[in-house]
Structures are given as C-alpha cells and as structure tokens.
Design an enzyme around this catalytic site. Structure first.
Site, PDB file in Angstrom:
ATOM      1  N   GLN A   1      -5.808   6.780  -4.241  1.00  0.00           N
ATOM      2  CA  GLN A   1      -5.998   6.206  -5.572  1.00  0.00           C
ATOM      3  C   GLN A   1      -7.380   6.561  -6.095  1.00  0.00           C
ATOM      4  O   GLN A   1      -8.339   6.384  -5.338  1.00  0.00           O
ATOM      5  CB  GLN A   1      -5.819   4.684  -5.532  1.00  0.00           C
ATOM      6  CG  GLN A   1      -4.367   4.302  -5.295  1.00  0.00           C
ATOM      7  CD  GLN A   1      -4.098   2.812  -5.360  1.00  0.00           C
ATOM      8  OE1 GLN A   1      -2.986   2.382  -5.156  1.00  0.00           O
ATOM      9  NE2 GLN A   1      -5.094   2.007  -5.617  1.00  0.00           N
TER      10      GLN A   1
ATOM     11  N   ARG B   1       0.852  -1.188   0.000  1.00  0.00           N
ATOM     12  CA  ARG B   1       0.000   0.000   0.000  1.00  0.00           C
ATOM     13  C   ARG B   1       0.889   1.238   0.000  1.00  0.00           C
ATOM     14  O   ARG B   1       1.884   1.294   0.734  1.00  0.00           O
ATOM     15  CB  ARG B   1      -0.924   0.042   1.231  1.00  0.00           C
ATOM     16  CG  ARG B   1      -2.097  -0.897   1.186  1.00  0.00           C
ATOM     17  CD  ARG B   1      -3.079  -0.581   0.043  1.00  0.00           C
ATOM     18  NE  ARG B   1      -4.185  -1.531  -0.032  1.00  0.00           N
ATOM     19  CZ  ARG B   1      -4.256  -2.557  -0.876  1.00  0.00           C
ATOM     20  NH1 ARG B   1      -3.284  -2.796  -1.737  1.00  0.00           N
ATOM     21  NH2 ARG B   1      -5.315  -3.357  -0.891  1.00  0.00           N
TER      22      ARG B   1
HETATM   23  P1  NDP Z   1      -1.301 -11.924   4.417  1.00  0.00           P
HETATM   24  O1  NDP Z   1      -2.368 -11.617   5.405  1.00  0.00           O
HETATM   25  O2  NDP Z   1      -1.079 -13.334   3.996  1.00  0.00           O
HETATM   26  O3  NDP Z   1       0.095 -11.389   4.908  1.00  0.00           O
HETATM   27  C1  NDP Z   1       0.271 -10.222   5.578  1.00  0.00           C
HETATM   28  C2  NDP Z   1       1.458 -10.381   6.485  1.00  0.00           C
HETATM   29  O4  NDP Z   1       1.778  -9.115   7.017  1.00  0.00           O
HETATM   30  C3  NDP Z   1       1.200 -11.307   7.653  1.00  0.00           C
HETATM   31  O5  NDP Z   1       2.221 -12.287   7.679  1.00  0.00           O
HETATM   32  C4  NDP Z   1       1.295 -10.368   8.833  1.00  0.00           C
HETATM   33  O6  NDP Z   1       1.959 -10.909   9.898  1.00  0.00           O
HETATM   34  C5  NDP Z   1       2.207  -9.306   8.326  1.00  0.00           C
HETATM   35  N1  NDP Z   1       2.133  -8.085   9.124  1.00  0.00           N
HETATM   36  C6  NDP Z   1       1.039  -7.406   9.516  1.00  0.00           C
HETATM   37  N2  NDP Z   1       1.387  -6.338  10.238  1.00  0.00           N
HETATM   38  C7  NDP Z   1       2.734  -6.337  10.293  1.00  0.00           C
HETATM   39  C8  NDP Z   1       3.668  -5.488  10.910  1.00  0.00           C
HETATM   40  N3  NDP Z   1       3.294  -4.432  11.635  1.00  0.00           N
HETATM   41  N4  NDP Z   1       4.968  -5.786  10.766  1.00  0.00           N
HETATM   42  C9  NDP Z   1       5.363  -6.880  10.058  1.00  0.00           C
HETATM   43  N5  NDP Z   1       4.517  -7.732   9.453  1.00  0.00           N
HETATM   44  C10 NDP Z   1       3.202  -7.453   9.576  1.00  0.00           C
HETATM   45  O7  NDP Z   1      -1.648 -11.010   3.140  1.00  0.00           O
HETATM   46  P2  NDP Z   1      -1.078 -11.067   1.662  1.00  0.00           P
HETATM   47  O8  NDP Z   1       0.348 -11.478   1.702  1.00  0.00           O
HETATM   48  O9  NDP Z   1      -1.984 -11.816   0.761  1.00  0.00           O
HETATM   49  O10 NDP Z   1      -1.222  -9.536   1.274  1.00  0.00           O
HETATM   50  C11 NDP Z   1      -0.465  -8.539   1.956  1.00  0.00           C
HETATM   51  C12 NDP Z   1      -0.882  -7.162   1.512  1.00  0.00           C
HETATM   52  O11 NDP Z   1      -0.534  -6.954   0.155  1.00  0.00           O
HETATM   53  C13 NDP Z   1      -2.395  -6.894   1.548  1.00  0.00           C
HETATM   54  O12 NDP Z   1      -2.829  -6.556   2.832  1.00  0.00           O
HETATM   55  C14 NDP Z   1      -2.528  -5.752   0.580  1.00  0.00           C
HETATM   56  O13 NDP Z   1      -2.296  -4.528   1.241  1.00  0.00           O
HETATM   57  C15 NDP Z   1      -1.410  -5.990  -0.408  1.00  0.00           C
HETATM   58  N6  NDP Z   1      -1.917  -6.479  -1.690  1.00  0.00           N
HETATM   59  C16 NDP Z   1      -1.690  -5.739  -2.820  1.00  0.00           C
HETATM   60  C17 NDP Z   1      -2.194  -6.130  -4.015  1.00  0.00           C
HETATM   61  C18 NDP Z   1      -1.899  -5.364  -5.272  1.00  0.00           C
HETATM   62  O14 NDP Z   1      -2.604  -5.528  -6.267  1.00  0.00           O
HETATM   63  N7  NDP Z   1      -0.879  -4.533  -5.300  1.00  0.00           N
HETATM   64  C19 NDP Z   1      -3.057  -7.310  -4.148  1.00  0.00           C
HETATM   65  C20 NDP Z   1      -3.137  -8.098  -2.928  1.00  0.00           C
HETATM   66  C21 NDP Z   1      -2.630  -7.650  -1.741  1.00  0.00           C
HETATM   67  P3  NDP Z   1       1.284 -11.771  11.035  1.00  0.00           P
HETATM   68  O15 NDP Z   1      -0.055 -12.158  10.539  1.00  0.00           O
HETATM   69  O16 NDP Z   1       2.294 -12.861  11.117  1.00  0.00           O
HETATM   70  O17 NDP Z   1       1.227 -10.886  12.207  1.00  0.00           O
END
Ligand code: NDP
Length: 400
Positions: free
Chosen positions: A314, A285
């Site tokens: 956006q 993001r």
């Molecule tokens: P997931 O939920 O699988 O992964 C997100 C990860 O982020 C989790 O492992 C979580 O850790 C970690 N996380 C959350 N907060 C923190 C933090 N403060 N510090 C470090 N790690 C953190 O989601 P996805 O991998 O599928 O997607 C991730 C993001 O990518 C989405 O939320 C979205 O914003 C973006 N995205 C963009 C797209 C695009 O078209 N550009 C399309 C799809 C997604 P834990 O749960 O271990 O705490």
C-alpha cells in the site's frame, strides 16, 4: 527531547477541508467488551476533523512542541530517497497508519539507531518487522479497538453489496441505463446463506453480531474458542481449521491479523476447497490472500465476488491486478479511518505518547512488542517473525 516522525496520507486533492457534512460525532463511552476509549489528559483537535492526513497531523503538534519535542510529518514514505528514510536516522518514535503504512523493514530499522517506539495509529502492526523490533527491543504499540467497529460495519456493507450486486447496478444508473436483467443476473439474497469469519476477535465477533438479524447461518474459525454463552447466543458453529469452515460457507470474511501464520493463507489450494460461487470479504490485510490466486478464482468463477479495502503493498501500484479483476468491490484502505475512527485513534496515540514521555506504563491491550518479546495483545493475536517482505514495491505507485 525526542524526534517524532509521523507518516500520514496525503490531504484531499482539493485541499484540506474547511467544512464537514456533519457537525458532531455520536458519543461512545465504552467499547462492546467494556474496554474504555482512549484517556489522554487532553486533546488539541475537534472530533470529526480530518486528522489522518498530513495537515491533520493527528492533532499532535501543539502537544509535542510545547513539551520540547520535534514533530516531522510526511506522506513521502517509500523508496530510498523518501523523506521517511532520511528522517529515520535520528528518529526516536515513528507513528504510522496502516492505511498508508510506513513499512519498517529490518533494513530500515537498522538505519534508525535511535528508534525506540513504533506506534500504529490504528490496528495492525504488520508493517513493522516484528522480529527485528523484538531483536532491537523496540516497543510496538497500537490503539486496540479504536476502529474495530468501523471495520465491522464496512464488512457488513461489503457482504451485502457483493451478494446483491450493488456496485454494477449503481453503475447502470450512472451510465443512464435501466438494465434490470443485467443488474440481477448476479443478485441474490443473503438470507439463509452460510457466512463464516476467519478469526472472531474484536472485528470478527462484531461482524457476527451484526449479521445475526439477517437470518444467516454463522460460522467461525479461530485458534481460541469463544465462550459457550456467545456461541449459543449467536447459534455459532466453530470449526477446528479454516478448510473445514470454507467448505460449507457461501460468504467468508477474513478478520485475523497478518503474521507469518496467516500470510498467503488463501492460496489456490484453499480457494479450490471453497464452494463454487462463494464470496470473500477481506478487510484484514491484503497479504493474507495470494494476489494472483484471487484473480484466477474470480476469472474461473470459483469465486463469485471479492471485496475489501486492504492490498499489498500500500499504496497499490497502478497496475495492481486487483484494480482490474472481475466482480470485485475494492476500495483503497479506508474502513478503519472514518472521521469517527480518526478521533479515537488520534486520542489513543496521544494517550500512548503521554505514557511514554511521562514514564507511565502503556496499557497492556495496546502493546504488540515490548521488552524484546511479543506482549499484551501481540502475545495473544500475533506470532513472531516478519510479514513486510516485498513492501519496497510500494515505491512503484509513485512512478507507475
Ligand atoms: P483482534 O486482536 O481482536 O482479533 C484478531 C483475532 O485473530 C484473534 O481472535 C486471534 O485469535 C485471531 N487469529 C490470529 N491468528 C490467527 C490464525 N492463525 N488463525 C485464526 N485466527 C487467528 O483484532 P481486531 O479484530 O481488532 O483486528 C483484526 C485485524 O483486522 C487487525 O490485525 C488488522 O490486520 C485488521 N484491521 C483492518 C482495519 C482496516 O481499516 N481495514 C482496521 C483495523 C484492523 P486468538 O487471539 O484467539 O489466537
């Protein structure tokens, strides 16, 4: 019967396509962690068609209208005079894609007394004020995993194109030149570099797996550690905090959700701790990075390049500084809306709507907020609060 408001991006400037470059999509049975693909009872679209634009309607009209519901589809989403603001008054469900987000701020939620479900056709529900949704007991759901691999592929492409200086070299060809020295004075091999991901969730881990064959050193920072077997398989180095990781990395890819904990994480202070000449690829993001700090770091040479497809707000206003900053490889927000991804998230939206209308539970992995609290994936990956502040600036795209 419900009124469903669906906010989608505009059709192509030359009109809705009548043909496509390819005739079919590869068949995928399961996601890498074993999760099943969406399981709606039926779909009313051909996979591979453009579904995410206004005329594509996510393939929902027949299903919704034959069940007596009303479907309003619009791309007009920003500003107080927008169609979205008008339609909110009696909407029960708002569907939005992160690529063209319908910002559901607390003010807008207050104008939508009947709103019960905010559905993200994709992944990432930060365009909804999650705290306001919690307070109003609005369910927020997204189609977990639908485009995680699409994004991971895009991240690898962008890392390679920055490090190898692909875009400026391509431009020399278009300009009619053969300026090899100009192309290569910023061109390196990825081999041997240290590459780290902020978050190793579905996308982050898929990026690490795809980069392994490039013989790089892999790093990650996440709140939860991956299983030891995965760390061993990928020869992964875990860092207890983000500063510790960025200090040693040549390339940093950002793959965490946007929520209050991650908003403006990459500010002047964190950027100053990175290696001089590092690259950032952010497809998570835009707001995870401080907009002006990124520009400063590129101008000073602290960063050698920045690429991604996510901006804030956006659509990005036409004078958004990331359009003109040096050494960038930005695109509009496209990585998660390939035609392949659209087929999965349109099917996922249909599955969620079928569950909603038939009183069946929505899959836990699709839930972000439910019953007045973070739930399912939301409880694991997000923190409560609001990250929509400033989104009204998106209205400037229309006038700029
Ligand atoms: P997931 O939920 O699988 O992964 C997100 C990860 O982020 C989790 O492992 C979580 O850790 C970690 N996380 C959350 N907060 C923190 C933090 N403060 N510090 C470090 N790690 C953190 O989601 P996805 O991998 O599928 O997607 C991730 C993001 O990518 C989405 O939320 C979205 O914003 C973006 N995205 C963009 C797209 C695009 O078209 N550009 C399309 C799809 C997604 P834990 O749960 O271990 O705490």
């Amino acid at each position: 019967m419900a009124k469903v408001v669906c906010v989608l991006y505009d059709d192509p400037v030359d009109g809705y396509p009548t043909s496509y470059p390819r005739d079919d999509l590869p068949k995928i049975d399961r996601y890498p962690d074993g999760q099943t693909l969406p399981t709606p009872k039926a779909i009313d679209f051909k996979p591979g068609a453009l579904l995410g634009s206004v005329s594509g309607e996510l393939g929902l009209r027949k299903y919704l209208e034959s069940n007596g519901h009303t479907l309003v589809v619009t791309s007009d989403k920003d500003g107080p005079d927008s169609a979205l603001e008008r339609e909110l008054a009696d909407a029960e469900i708002v569907i939005s894609q992160p690529f063209w987000p319908a910002y559901l701020t607390a003010e807008r939620i207050a104008k939508a007394p009947k709103l019960k479900l905010a559905l993200t056709a994709g992944i990432g529900s930060d365009h909804v004020d999650l705290q306001a949704a919690i307070d109003r007991k609005i369910t927020v759901a997204e189609v977990t995993f639908c485009n995680s691999i699409s994004v991971a592929e895009h991240v690898v492409m962008m890392i390679l194109s920055l490090v190898r200086n692909y875009i400026p070299s391509y431009q020399w060809v278009i300009k009619g030149g053969w300026n090899i020295a100009d192309c290569v004075t910023r061109s390196y091999d990825l081999e041997g570099m240290h590459v780290g991901t902020v978050a190793a969730g579905r996308i982050g881990l898929a990026v690490l797996r795809r980069l392994k064959p490039f013989d790089v050193h892999l790093h990650y920072y996440d709140r939860h550690r991956l299983p030891e077997s995965v760390e061993k398989e990928l020869n992964l180095h875990w860092h207890p905090n983000v500063e510790d990781m960025v200090k040693v990395c040549d390339v940093v890819t950002i793959n965490c959700p946007l929520h209050p904990e991650t908003e403006h994480l990459f500010d002047d202070k964190l950027l100053s701790k990175m290696k001089r000449g590092a690259y950032i690829v952010n497809t998570a993001r835009g707001k995870i990075c401080d907009r002006d700090a990124i520009v400063r770091a590129l101008e000073s040479g602290q960063l050698a390049g920045y690429a991604g497809d996510v901006w804030f707000p956006q659509p990005a206003p036409k004078d958004h500084p990331w359009r003109a900053m040096p050494h960038h490889g930005m695109t509009p927000h496209i990585s998660g809306t390939s035609l392949s991804a659209q087929a999965r998230y349109a099917a996922g939206v249909r599955e969620i709507l079928e569950c909603w209308f038939e009183g069946r539970p929505i899959r836990d992995e699709y839930l972000i907020v439910d019953g007045g609290k973070l739930a399912g994936t939301g409880a694991h990956s997000y923190s409560a609060g609001d990250a929509t502040g400033g989104s009204e600036e998106a209205a400037r795209y229309k006038v700029a």
